[in-house]
Design a protein around this motif. Structure first.
Motif, PDB file in Angstrom:
ATOM      1  N   LEU A   1       0.652  -1.333  -0.098  1.00  0.00           N
ATOM      2  CA  LEU A   1       0.167   0.020  -0.051  1.00  0.00           C
ATOM      3  C   LEU A   1       0.758   1.348  -0.089  1.00  0.00           C
ATOM      4  CD1 LEU A   1      -2.924   1.015   0.293  1.00  0.00           C
ATOM      5  CD2 LEU A   1      -2.559   0.970   2.472  1.00  0.00           C
ATOM      6  N   ILE A   2       0.651   2.071  -0.865  1.00  0.00           N
ATOM      7  CA  ILE A   2       1.459   3.324  -1.205  1.00  0.00           C
ATOM      8  C   ILE A   2       0.423   4.393  -0.895  1.00  0.00           C
ATOM      9  CG2 ILE A   2       2.863   4.603  -2.577  1.00  0.00           C
ATOM     10  CD1 ILE A   2       4.296   2.164  -3.695  1.00  0.00           C
ATOM     11  N   LEU A   3       0.655   5.559  -0.371  1.00  0.00           N
ATOM     12  CA  LEU A   3      -0.192   6.539  -0.072  1.00  0.00           C
ATOM     13  C   LEU A   3       0.383   7.779  -0.519  1.00  0.00           C
ATOM     14  CD1 LEU A   3      -1.380   5.843   3.640  1.00  0.00           C
ATOM     15  CD2 LEU A   3      -2.503   5.162   1.271  1.00  0.00           C
ATOM     16  N   VAL A   4      -0.269   8.368  -1.518  1.00  0.00           N
ATOM     17  CA  VAL A   4       0.192   9.898  -2.195  1.00  0.00           C
ATOM     18  C   VAL A   4      -0.364  10.862  -1.297  1.00  0.00           C
ATOM     19  CG1 VAL A   4       0.727  11.215  -4.210  1.00  0.00           C
ATOM     20  CG2 VAL A   4       0.828   8.645  -4.133  1.00  0.00           C
ATOM     21  N   CYS A   5       0.051  11.848  -1.076  1.00  0.00           N
ATOM     22  CA  CYS A   5      -0.914  12.705   0.043  1.00  0.00           C
ATOM     23  C   CYS A   5      -0.585  14.324  -0.307  1.00  0.00           C
ATOM     24  CB  CYS A   5      -1.077  12.496   1.253  1.00  0.00           C
ATOM     25  SG  CYS A   5      -0.624  10.584   1.805  1.00  0.00           S
ATOM     26  N   ASN A   6      -1.686  15.108  -0.160  1.00  0.00           N
ATOM     27  CA  ASN A   6      -1.281  16.573   0.010  1.00  0.00           C
ATOM     28  C   ASN A   6      -1.988  17.062   1.242  1.00  0.00           C
ATOM     29  OD1 ASN A   6      -3.000  19.358  -1.254  1.00  0.00           O
ATOM     30  ND2 ASN A   6      -0.656  19.251  -1.180  1.00  0.00           N
ATOM     31  N   SER A   7      -1.151  18.003   1.938  1.00  0.00           N
ATOM     32  CA  SER A   7      -1.593  18.921   2.876  1.00  0.00           C
ATOM     33  C   SER A   7      -2.278  18.139   4.271  1.00  0.00           C
ATOM     34  CB  SER A   7      -2.804  19.791   2.296  1.00  0.00           C
ATOM     35  OG  SER A   7      -3.155  21.009   3.217  1.00  0.00           O
ATOM     36  N   ILE A   8      -3.282  18.209   4.648  1.00  0.00           N
ATOM     37  CA  ILE A   8      -3.964  17.397   5.565  1.00  0.00           C
ATOM     38  C   ILE A   8      -3.906  15.965   5.503  1.00  0.00           C
ATOM     39  CG2 ILE A   8      -6.556  17.498   5.039  1.00  0.00           C
ATOM     40  CD1 ILE A   8      -6.776  18.076   8.231  1.00  0.00           C
ATOM     41  N   GLY A   9      -4.083  15.467   4.069  1.00  0.00           N
ATOM     42  CA  GLY A   9      -3.765  13.950   3.577  1.00  0.00           C
ATOM     43  C   GLY A   9      -2.639  13.411   4.118  1.00  0.00           C
ATOM     44  N   CYS A  10      -1.541  14.268   4.219  1.00  0.00           N
ATOM     45  CA  CYS A  10      -0.361  13.573   4.774  1.00  0.00           C
ATOM     46  C   CYS A  10      -0.460  13.327   6.274  1.00  0.00           C
ATOM     47  CB  CYS A  10       0.814  14.682   4.703  1.00  0.00           C
ATOM     48  SG  CYS A  10       1.065  15.322   3.306  1.00  0.00           S
ATOM     49  N   ALA A  11      -1.092  14.147   7.119  1.00  0.00           N
ATOM     50  CA  ALA A  11      -1.534  13.804   8.362  1.00  0.00           C
ATOM     51  C   ALA A  11      -2.470  12.514   8.638  1.00  0.00           C
ATOM     52  CB  ALA A  11      -1.965  14.966   9.056  1.00  0.00           C
ATOM     53  N   ILE A  12      -3.355  12.337   7.782  1.00  0.00           N
ATOM     54  CA  ILE A  12      -4.409  11.421   7.962  1.00  0.00           C
ATOM     55  C   ILE A  12      -3.388   9.874   7.496  1.00  0.00           C
ATOM     56  CG2 ILE A  12      -6.340  10.566   6.558  1.00  0.00           C
ATOM     57  CD1 ILE A  12      -7.669  13.077   6.244  1.00  0.00           C
ATOM     58  N   ALA A  13      -2.590  10.295   6.286  1.00  0.00           N
ATOM     59  CA  ALA A  13      -1.666   8.886   6.096  1.00  0.00           C
ATOM     60  C   ALA A  13      -0.962   8.790   7.257  1.00  0.00           C
ATOM     61  CB  ALA A  13      -0.880   9.310   5.039  1.00  0.00           C
ATOM     62  N   ARG A  14      -0.241   9.538   7.959  1.00  0.00           N
ATOM     63  CA  ARG A  14       0.436   9.174   9.103  1.00  0.00           C
ATOM     64  C   ARG A  14      -0.062   8.444  10.231  1.00  0.00           C
ATOM     65  NH1 ARG A  14       3.951  14.248  11.496  1.00  0.00           N
ATOM     66  NH2 ARG A  14       4.567  12.476  12.959  1.00  0.00           N
ATOM     67  N   LEU A  15      -1.649   9.019  10.388  1.00  0.00           N
ATOM     68  CA  LEU A  15      -2.214   8.414  11.489  1.00  0.00           C
ATOM     69  C   LEU A  15      -2.757   7.207  11.032  1.00  0.00           C
ATOM     70  CD1 LEU A  15      -4.155  11.764  12.321  1.00  0.00           C
ATOM     71  CD2 LEU A  15      -2.362  10.484  14.118  1.00  0.00           C
ATOM     72  N   PHE A  16      -3.066   6.615   9.649  1.00  0.00           N
ATOM     73  CA  PHE A  16      -3.497   5.483   9.043  1.00  0.00           C
ATOM     74  C   PHE A  16      -2.330   4.440   9.522  1.00  0.00           C
ATOM     75  CE2 PHE A  16      -3.581   2.344   6.083  1.00  0.00           C
ATOM     76  CZ  PHE A  16      -4.976   1.693   5.958  1.00  0.00           C
ATOM     77  N   ALA A  17      -0.975   4.979   9.185  1.00  0.00           N
ATOM     78  CA  ALA A  17       0.007   4.001   9.310  1.00  0.00           C
ATOM     79  C   ALA A  17       0.296   3.675  10.717  1.00  0.00           C
ATOM     80  CB  ALA A  17       1.373   4.682   8.721  1.00  0.00           C
ATOM     81  N   GLN A  18      -0.044   4.890  11.762  1.00  0.00           N
ATOM     82  CA  GLN A  18       0.258   4.447  13.092  1.00  0.00           C
ATOM     83  C   GLN A  18      -1.139   3.498  13.534  1.00  0.00           C
ATOM     84  OE1 GLN A  18       0.584   7.940  15.522  1.00  0.00           O
ATOM     85  NE2 GLN A  18       1.840   8.850  14.133  1.00  0.00           N
TER      86      GLN A  18
END
Length: 353
Positions: free
Chosen positions: A154-171
Motif C-alpha cells: 500500500l502506497i499513499l500519495v497525499c497533499n496537505s492534511i492528507g499527509c497527516a491522515i496518512a501518518r495516522l493511518f500508518a500508526q
C-alpha cells in the motif's frame, strides 16, 4: 447489496480495456460510488484504474486529498505515472482516489447528523483514517486484484492534511503501508497562527522586525490566519481538525512501521518558497511577501526537515522542493509528482516488498 455496491463490484472486477495494449489510462479511469458499512445513507465517490497484473501481492496506490482540493486533480498524476511505467516497460499498479465525506462528489458524513458534537465538528481526522481503512476493506481482496491489507503493498500519495491522515493511518494500522509521498504536508503540530509573532505580546521586541515587515502586517496576517487556518475553524467538509496537534505533536515521530515490520519508504516534498510567497500575495488573502518569506516559509521548511525522520534515513528522501509549485503541488505540476511517485514505487520494488 445496494445499487451503488453492485456497480462498484461490476466495475472493479472487470478488465479495464487498453491497459495491456499500452493505451493512455484516461479512457480507463472508472468513476463510481460506494457506501461503507454503517454509513449506508451516504455515497463516497472514487476513481479507480485497474492494473493489468493479477499478481496476488500487488501494489495499490491510494491518493489522499487535502482539505481544499477534491480527487479530480489526481487524474493527471495517474495519467503521467502510467506513462512513466509504460516508458520503463514495467507494470502499472492499480490506483485509487476518493473524495472524503463532505468534499467533491461525496455526500456528508452520516455521523455528522447523529453526533452530539457542535455542528461542524461531527467527525474528525481519526474518523477519516477509519473511513480509508473501511474503503480498502469494503473494496478489497479480489475487487482490487487480490489486494489484502497486511500482505499487499500500500502506497499513499497525499497533499496537505492528507499527509497527516496518512501518518495516522500508518500508526493505527501498522504493517500496512510500504510507501508514502507527502506533498506539502500540513504542519500538524501547529495552530497555524502562532508562528507569526504577536506584536501585542508583552515580550515582543519591535526592534527585531525584519526589513519590510510592519506591526500592522503581523496583526492583519494573524487575524486572517486565525479566521481561515486555525484548527478550530469549521470547513465545508465538516472535518474537525482540533485534535490534530495532540494526535501528531511531533514532526519527527513516532517512527512508522511499514509492511512486514519494515520502515516505509518516504519522500517529503515542499512547495517552492518563491511561488508560495507569490500565491499568498496575489491570492484572496493578500498575505505580504515579507511575511511569508520571513515566517511562514522557514517554519514550514523546518517541519519538512523533521518529517523525514518518521522513517529510517535509508528509506527517506527529501525534503525536495517542487520548483514552481505552490501548496497544491499535484495541481501545479502533475508530471513532477508522477516522476517522484515512480521513483518511490521503484524503491519498493527493488527491495522486494
Amino acid at each position: 447489496m445496494s445499487h451503488e455496491s453492485s456497480i462498484v463490484s461490476s466495475i472493479l472486477t472487470s478488465t479495464v480495456s487498453g491497459v495491456v495494449s499500452g493505451l493512455s489510462p484516461a479512457a480507463n479511469l472508472q468513476h463510481g460510488f460506494l457506501r461503507l458499512p454503517g454509513k449506508e445513507s451516504a455515497k463516497l465517490a472514487y476513481t479507480f484504474c485497474k492494473s493489468p497484473s493479477n499478481d496476488p501481492v500487488a501494489t495499490l496506490i491510494v491518493f489522499v486529498n487535502g482539505l481544499m482540493l477534491p480527487r479530480s486533480p489526481w487524474e493527471a498524476v495517474m495519467h503521467h505515472f502510467y506513462g512513466e511505467c509504460l516508458d520503463a516497460a514495467v507494470p502499472c499498479p492499480p490506483m485509487l482516489s476518493y473524495d472524503r465525506y463532505g468534499q467533491g462528489d461525496s455526500e456528508q458524513d452520516p455521523k455528522d447528523a447523529t453526533s452530539e458534537k457542535e455542528e461542524g465538528y461531527g467527525h474528525d481526522v481519526m474518523d477519516a483514517v477509519d473511513d480509508l481503512h473501511g474503503i480498502l476493506l469494503h473494496l478489497g481482496t479480489d475487487k482490487f486484484g487480490h489486494i489484502k491489507l497486511g500482505t499487499s503493498k500500500l502506497i499513499l500519495v497525499c497533499n496537505s492534511i492528507g499527509c497527516a491522515i496518512a501518518r495516522l493511518f500508518a500508526q493505527r494500522y501498522p504493517s500496512t503501508v510500504c510507501g508514502l509521498l507527502f506533498l506539502d504536508s500540513i504542519i500538524a503540530n501547529s495552530d497555524l497562527v502562532s508562528f507569526i509573532p504577536d506584536p501585542d505580546a508583552p515580550n515582543f521586541k519591535k526592534g527585531e522586525l525584519p526589513d519590510g515587515v510592519t506591526l500592522e502586517m503581523l496583526r492583519e496576517t494573524r487575524k486572517k490566519f486565525m479566521k481561515i487556518f486555525h484548527p478550530s475553524v469549521k470547513n465545508a467538509e465538516g472535518l474537525d481538525r482540533r485534535s490534530l496537534p495532540s494526535l501528531l505533536p511531533s514532526a519527527h515521530g513516532p517512527k512508522l512501521v511499514g509492511l512486514k515490520g519494515n520502515r516505509p519508504f518516504l519522500t517529503v516534498v515542499g512547495h517552492d518558497p518563491e511561488k508560495f510567497a507569490e500565491d499568498g500575495e496575489t491570492g484572496s488573502l493578500e498575505i505580504p511577501r515579507a511575511i511569508t518569506t520571513n515566517y511562514h516559509n522557514p517554519f514550514w521548511a523546518k517541519y519538512n526537515q523533521d518529517l523525514v525522520h518518521i522513517t529510517d534515513s535509508a528509506a527517506a528522501k527529501g525534503p525536495i522542493t517542487a520548483e514552481l509549485c505552490g501548496h497544491f503541488i499535484q495541481r501545479d505540476d502533475p508530471v513532477q509528482v508522477a516522476r517522484l511517485l515512480f521513483r518511490l514505487v521503484s524503491s519498493v520494488r527493488e527491495h522486494g516488498w
